[in-house]
Scaffold this motif. Structure first.
Motif, PDB file in Angstrom:
ATOM      1  N   LEU A   1      48.627  41.029  41.601  1.00  0.00           N
ATOM      2  CA  LEU A   1      49.625  40.738  40.575  1.00  0.00           C
ATOM      3  C   LEU A   1      50.273  42.030  40.091  1.00  0.00           C
ATOM      4  O   LEU A   1      49.602  43.037  39.884  1.00  0.00           O
ATOM      5  N   LYS A   2      51.590  41.989  39.901  1.00  0.00           N
ATOM      6  CA  LYS A   2      52.333  43.137  39.404  1.00  0.00           C
ATOM      7  C   LYS A   2      52.525  43.022  37.888  1.00  0.00           C
ATOM      8  O   LYS A   2      52.407  41.944  37.308  1.00  0.00           O
ATOM      9  N   ASP A   3      52.857  44.140  37.276  1.00  0.00           N
ATOM     10  CA  ASP A   3      53.011  44.147  35.819  1.00  0.00           C
ATOM     11  C   ASP A   3      54.114  43.208  35.354  1.00  0.00           C
ATOM     12  O   ASP A   3      53.986  42.574  34.300  1.00  0.00           O
ATOM     13  N   GLU A   4      55.184  43.089  36.128  1.00  0.00           N
ATOM     14  CA  GLU A   4      56.283  42.222  35.715  1.00  0.00           C
ATOM     15  C   GLU A   4      55.988  40.753  35.965  1.00  0.00           C
ATOM     16  O   GLU A   4      56.790  39.880  35.587  1.00  0.00           O
ATOM     17  N   ASP A   5      54.848  40.429  36.588  1.00  0.00           N
ATOM     18  CA  ASP A   5      54.506  39.034  36.874  1.00  0.00           C
ATOM     19  C   ASP A   5      53.838  38.346  35.697  1.00  0.00           C
ATOM     20  O   ASP A   5      53.846  37.104  35.622  1.00  0.00           O
ATOM     21  N   TYR A   6      53.257  39.101  34.774  1.00  0.00           N
ATOM     22  CA  TYR A   6      52.374  38.492  33.781  1.00  0.00           C
ATOM     23  C   TYR A   6      53.105  37.571  32.823  1.00  0.00           C
ATOM     24  O   TYR A   6      52.517  36.607  32.325  1.00  0.00           O
ATOM     25  N   ILE A   7      54.373  37.818  32.551  1.00  0.00           N
ATOM     26  CA  ILE A   7      55.109  36.959  31.633  1.00  0.00           C
ATOM     27  C   ILE A   7      55.315  35.580  32.228  1.00  0.00           C
ATOM     28  O   ILE A   7      55.517  34.583  31.512  1.00  0.00           O
ATOM     29  N   PHE A   8      55.216  35.445  33.561  1.00  0.00           N
ATOM     30  CA  PHE A   8      55.415  34.158  34.224  1.00  0.00           C
ATOM     31  C   PHE A   8      54.091  33.504  34.630  1.00  0.00           C
ATOM     32  O   PHE A   8      54.100  32.525  35.374  1.00  0.00           O
ATOM     33  N   LEU A   9      52.982  34.029  34.134  1.00  0.00           N
ATOM     34  CA  LEU A   9      51.680  33.446  34.438  1.00  0.00           C
ATOM     35  C   LEU A   9      51.318  32.400  33.384  1.00  0.00           C
ATOM     36  O   LEU A   9      52.183  31.931  32.652  1.00  0.00           O
ATOM     37  N   ASP A  10      50.047  32.056  33.327  1.00  0.00           N
ATOM     38  CA  ASP A  10      49.600  30.975  32.451  1.00  0.00           C
ATOM     39  C   ASP A  10      48.362  31.428  31.696  1.00  0.00           C
ATOM     40  O   ASP A  10      47.483  32.081  32.276  1.00  0.00           O
ATOM     41  N   PRO A  11      48.246  31.091  30.388  1.00  0.00           N
ATOM     42  CA  PRO A  11      47.046  31.493  29.630  1.00  0.00           C
ATOM     43  C   PRO A  11      45.754  30.921  30.188  1.00  0.00           C
ATOM     44  O   PRO A  11      44.682  31.421  29.859  1.00  0.00           O
ATOM     45  N   ILE A  12      45.842  29.878  31.019  1.00  0.00           N
ATOM     46  CA  ILE A  12      44.618  29.307  31.584  1.00  0.00           C
ATOM     47  C   ILE A  12      43.898  30.323  32.482  1.00  0.00           C
ATOM     48  O   ILE A  12      42.689  30.197  32.718  1.00  0.00           O
ATOM     49  N   LEU A  13      44.627  31.325  32.962  1.00  0.00           N
ATOM     50  CA  LEU A  13      43.978  32.365  33.756  1.00  0.00           C
ATOM     51  C   LEU A  13      42.958  33.138  32.925  1.00  0.00           C
ATOM     52  O   LEU A  13      41.985  33.666  33.472  1.00  0.00           O
ATOM     53  N   GLY A  14      43.176  33.222  31.622  1.00  0.00           N
ATOM     54  CA  GLY A  14      42.192  33.882  30.761  1.00  0.00           C
ATOM     55  C   GLY A  14      40.851  33.163  30.808  1.00  0.00           C
ATOM     56  O   GLY A  14      39.785  33.801  30.860  1.00  0.00           O
ATOM     57  N   THR A  15      40.900  31.825  30.785  1.00  0.00           N
ATOM     58  CA  THR A  15      39.666  31.053  30.903  1.00  0.00           C
ATOM     59  C   THR A  15      39.005  31.283  32.255  1.00  0.00           C
ATOM     60  O   THR A  15      37.772  31.423  32.355  1.00  0.00           O
ATOM     61  N   CYS A  16      39.817  31.312  33.310  1.00  0.00           N
ATOM     62  CA  CYS A  16      39.277  31.551  34.657  1.00  0.00           C
ATOM     63  C   CYS A  16      38.620  32.926  34.749  1.00  0.00           C
ATOM     64  O   CYS A  16      37.500  33.066  35.272  1.00  0.00           O
ATOM     65  N   TRP A  17      39.289  33.951  34.248  1.00  0.00           N
ATOM     66  CA  TRP A  17      38.738  35.304  34.321  1.00  0.00           C
ATOM     67  C   TRP A  17      37.491  35.447  33.457  1.00  0.00           C
ATOM     68  O   TRP A  17      36.611  36.257  33.771  1.00  0.00           O
ATOM     69  N   SER A  18      37.391  34.674  32.372  1.00  0.00           N
ATOM     70  CA  SER A  18      36.174  34.699  31.560  1.00  0.00           C
ATOM     71  C   SER A  18      34.996  34.160  32.353  1.00  0.00           C
ATOM     72  O   SER A  18      33.888  34.723  32.314  1.00  0.00           O
ATOM     73  N   MET A  19      35.219  33.070  33.082  1.00  0.00           N
ATOM     74  CA  MET A  19      34.153  32.501  33.910  1.00  0.00           C
ATOM     75  C   MET A  19      33.771  33.460  35.037  1.00  0.00           C
ATOM     76  O   MET A  19      32.587  33.612  35.374  1.00  0.00           O
ATOM     77  N   VAL A  20      34.764  34.131  35.610  1.00  0.00           N
ATOM     78  CA  VAL A  20      34.490  35.090  36.682  1.00  0.00           C
ATOM     79  C   VAL A  20      33.734  36.292  36.129  1.00  0.00           C
ATOM     80  O   VAL A  20      32.802  36.811  36.775  1.00  0.00           O
ATOM     81  N   ALA A  21      34.091  36.755  34.938  1.00  0.00           N
ATOM     82  CA  ALA A  21      33.404  37.902  34.343  1.00  0.00           C
ATOM     83  C   ALA A  21      31.934  37.599  34.101  1.00  0.00           C
ATOM     84  O   ALA A  21      31.077  38.490  34.231  1.00  0.00           O
ATOM     85  N   THR A  22      31.625  36.358  33.761  1.00  0.00           N
ATOM     86  CA  THR A  22      30.223  35.976  33.571  1.00  0.00           C
ATOM     87  C   THR A  22      29.436  36.122  34.872  1.00  0.00           C
ATOM     88  O   THR A  22      28.313  36.638  34.888  1.00  0.00           O
ATOM     89  N   VAL A  23      30.016  35.665  35.964  1.00  0.00           N
ATOM     90  CA  VAL A  23      29.345  35.788  37.263  1.00  0.00           C
ATOM     91  C   VAL A  23      29.187  37.256  37.647  1.00  0.00           C
ATOM     92  O   VAL A  23      28.127  37.687  38.135  1.00  0.00           O
ATOM     93  N   ILE A  24      30.238  38.050  37.421  1.00  0.00           N
ATOM     94  CA  ILE A  24      30.177  39.476  37.765  1.00  0.00           C
ATOM     95  C   ILE A  24      29.075  40.173  36.985  1.00  0.00           C
ATOM     96  O   ILE A  24      28.306  40.986  37.535  1.00  0.00           O
ATOM     97  N   ASN A  25      28.955  39.855  35.709  1.00  0.00           N
ATOM     98  CA  ASN A  25      27.937  40.499  34.894  1.00  0.00           C
ATOM     99  C   ASN A  25      26.533  40.123  35.363  1.00  0.00           C
ATOM    100  O   ASN A  25      25.625  40.960  35.378  1.00  0.00           O
ATOM    101  N   GLN A  26      26.335  38.875  35.758  1.00  0.00           N
ATOM    102  CA  GLN A  26      25.027  38.457  36.264  1.00  0.00           C
ATOM    103  C   GLN A  26      24.670  39.204  37.550  1.00  0.00           C
ATOM    104  O   GLN A  26      23.530  39.646  37.725  1.00  0.00           O
ATOM    105  N   GLU A  27      25.630  39.365  38.430  1.00  0.00           N
ATOM    106  CA  GLU A  27      25.355  40.037  39.699  1.00  0.00           C
ATOM    107  C   GLU A  27      25.188  41.545  39.507  1.00  0.00           C
ATOM    108  O   GLU A  27      24.439  42.188  40.241  1.00  0.00           O
ATOM    109  N   ARG A  28      25.867  42.126  38.525  1.00  0.00           N
ATOM    110  CA  ARG A  28      25.705  43.549  38.249  1.00  0.00           C
ATOM    111  C   ARG A  28      24.326  43.834  37.681  1.00  0.00           C
ATOM    112  O   ARG A  28      23.735  44.896  37.915  1.00  0.00           O
ATOM    113  N   PHE A  29      23.797  42.880  36.941  1.00  0.00           N
ATOM    114  CA  PHE A  29      22.475  43.075  36.345  1.00  0.00           C
ATOM    115  C   PHE A  29      21.371  42.896  37.389  1.00  0.00           C
ATOM    116  O   PHE A  29      20.360  43.601  37.360  1.00  0.00           O
ATOM    117  N   ALA A  30      21.557  41.944  38.302  1.00  0.00           N
ATOM    118  CA  ALA A  30      20.569  41.719  39.366  1.00  0.00           C
ATOM    119  C   ALA A  30      21.308  41.544  40.680  1.00  0.00           C
ATOM    120  O   ALA A  30      21.434  40.439  41.203  1.00  0.00           O
TER     121      ALA A  30
END
Length: 611
Positions: free
Chosen positions: A529-558
């Motif tokens: 994604l480019k910087d000029e793309d974010y205005i045309f995205l959707d706030p639902i991506l925030g929810t998706c990235w939150s779920m992904v961050a949870t998985v990343i944190n679990q794998e970083r810990f173990a």
């Protein structure tokens, strides 16, 4: 750089950092305790690098460090000066740029007015204008404009949701005949226009709207992003919007006004500037006036859905929710259903008709907005479960539309994510109820859950297989708007897949590996994604990235592989940075950004706290 012991630091002596006792302390006349204590500055983790221009204006003016937190950054909050903490979306980016844009706008209006007969009365028209503050400009800008006496529109009021209380701008009463034609240099329609329309063209139109060229630019912006707005129209209606045809022959005039309204908003967001507020006010009034002329139910549904997006972009949550409610009422009142058009098997061999596709896409956009609001804002659903059943059966009735239409694909992605979240909640309840009396009363609950799990996993996998070639195809042909919308669909669908595999990661090693691969694929799409793309995205991506961050944190810990530690840190940095950028561009990202920051507070910490 060598360390400095506490004794040398207090005496302001250069320390060589030798342990256990440094050189200056060993040579001192009296015995000193040579201790190396970490300073507070070294303990403070460095946050992600901010883009140029993302810091608040107060920190930029004072040359202070800023973390760009919303609604107030840490520096302003500690100093107790929250009222001075303002960002780009609330403050005019550049005073000179605004003045140049305003000057160009006035010159275009004056040139357009001088082309009309009786141009000698232009001075009287300008003399009748009123100088007043504009709500979308900064206080400094309004003070400056009031000093230099810049002409403002004669009637600027806030939008009221009830059209009966809206200010009158001199339009003729609504009726079947649309005689309002935008004048062109080749033809002058003043001689055929009624007196009240001449008054509108002379004063309100020239004083509160923009030039014909800019209206055309707004419509082009709408055309470029109509798929992301959930609007699917036949070629005849698209051409009518491009040319600004208000005759009603091919497209209802409300669609032209709607294209100019949302196009103006997107154009301002894309160019990081603020235009005259009268432009949006007039176009919004024209949309509401045209809605009184009884457009078709599908057109009315499209208008309310786009207006919901318009108000959400302006951070007007209540008005946006009202428009979404109006869209749901239209669908129920006129019995608009996914299965009401004739299925493709009964259509002609030429394919699905334009009317059928427009009908299905309008309902799919409403379905998508309703599901997205439930996920992001936790709002109750406005549509009954019957619509979910109809949408689930849509591929059986209209397979071509279901596989190729962007609006339908996006609605299906969000629907699958919501089903995944519900299944995850059921799994949590099953785990918590094991060994209880409630678990004994529902012995088949676990069996039913596994049946639903495998069915949903297969459905999500098939949907991803449909999206992947379509996304690559749009990127190859440089269809930026469609490719960007398909990337959103892909991230949402991949998040559903990663969450499904995460549920069984502790029981099935293949599920854990598949979850890790899916997360890396999400990070790969996000990194593109480019910087000029974010205005045309959707706030639902925030929810998706939150779920992904949870998985990343679990794998970083173990981590499953010790060599993958740096890769996990890099992946989290991409997710964290992208969520921050999206939070600066779109509203309703605060909870998602806070969740991501809470999952792993220190991006550079090699050993984050366990979840």
């Amino acid at each position: 750089m060598s360390k400095t012991c506490a004794a040398c630091r207090s005496r302001k002596v250069r320390c060589d950092g030798v342990t256990p006792t440094c050189g200056p302390c060993s040579k001192a006349r009296k015995l000193l305790e040579c201790e190396y204590v970490a300073t507070a500055a070294s303990q403070v983790p460095k946050g992600p690098l901010l883009q140029k221009g993302t810091a608040c204006y107060a920190c930029r003016r004072k040359k202070k460090k800023c973390d760009a937190r919303r609604p107030f950054c840490t520096t302003c909050e500690i100093a107790g000066k929250e009222h001075e903490c303002q960002y780009e979306e609330n403050v005019q980016r550049n005073l000179t740029e605004a003045l140049l844009a305003r000057t160009q706008e006035l010159e275009e209006r004056l040139a357009a007015y001088e082309l009309q007969p009786g141009a000698s009365s232009s001075s009287s028209v300008i003399a009748q204008s009123v100088v007043g503050p504009q709500p979308f400009l900064t206080t400094e800008m309004n003070d400056f404009l009031s000093v230099v006496g810049v002409v403002q529109p004669p009637s600027v009021t806030t939008f009221m949701s009830d059209h009966h209380s809206m200010p009158d701008i001199g339009l003729p009463p609504p009726g079947p005949a649309y005689q309002l034609q935008i004048p062109t240099p080749e033809s002058d329609t003043r001689s055929q226009s009624p007196p009240e329309l001449l008054q509108l063209l002379d004063m309100n139109y020239l004083a509160t709207t923009t030039s014909l060229h800019e209206l055309s630019e707004f419509r082009k912006t709408f055309i470029s992003h109509h798929g992301q707005l959930g609007v699917s129209l036949p070629d005849t209606k698209m051409q009518a919007i491009v040319t600004g045809d208000l005759s009603g022959t091919f497209a209802h005039p409300v669609l032209i006004y709607l294209a100019q309204l949302i196009g103006c908003r997107l154009w301002q967001e894309q160019h990081h500037t603020v235009l005259n507020t009268g432009i949006e006010i007039v176009q919004l009034q024209l949309v509401n006036r045209a809605l009184l002329d009884n457009p078709s139910p599908v057109t009315r549904l499209q208008v309310h859905s786009v207006l919901a997006i318009f108000f959400l972009l302006k951070r007007q949550m209540r008005e946006g929710r009202d428009q979404l409610t109006q869209a749901a009422l239209v669908a129920v009142q006129y019995s608009l259903r996914f299965d009401s058009p004739a299925p493709e098997s009964f259509e002609s061999m030429e394919g699905t008709s334009d009317e059928t596709q427009e009908h299905i896409c309008a309902l799919s956009q409403l379905f998508y907005l309703d599901k997205a609001a439930a996920i992001v804002l936790n709002d109750p659903s406005l549509l009954s479960e019957e619509y979910e059943r109809q949408f689930r059966d849509l591929p059986l009735l209209f397979p071509t539309i279901s596989k190729n239409n962007l609006v339908v694909l996006r609605a299906r992605s969000v629907a699958l994510l919501q089903q995944t979240r519900r299944l995850s909640d059921r799994w949590t309840d099953l785990i918590l109820n094991i060994g209880t009396a409630q678990y004994a009363l529902t012995p088949n609950a676990q069996t039913q859950w596994y049946d639903d799990y495998w069915d949903l996993l297969e459905e999500v996998s098939d949907h991803i297989a449909t999206l992947s070639p379509s996304m690559m195809k749009m990127s190859f042909y440089n269809q930026r708007g469609h490719a960007l919308a398909l990337k959103v669909c892909m991230i949402v669908s991949l998040t559903a897949s990663a969450e499904l595999h995460r549920l069984l990661a502790g029981h099935l090693p293949e599920s854990r590996l598949k979850c890790i691969d899916t997360v890396f694929e999400i990070v790969s799409v996000t990194r593109g994604l480019k910087d000029e793309d974010y205005i045309f995205l959707d706030p639902i991506l925030g929810t998706c990235w939150s779920m992904v961050a949870t998985v990343i944190n679990q794998e970083r810990f173990a981590p499953a592989d010790e060599t993958a530690t740096l890769q996990w840190k890099s992946s989290f940095t991409v997710i964290h940075s992208s969520a921050s950028k999206l939070g600066h561009a779109l509203p309703y990202m605060e909870d998602s950004v806070e969740t991501i920051n809470g999952v792993a507070p220190f991006v550079g910490d090699p050993s984050p706290s366990p979840p």
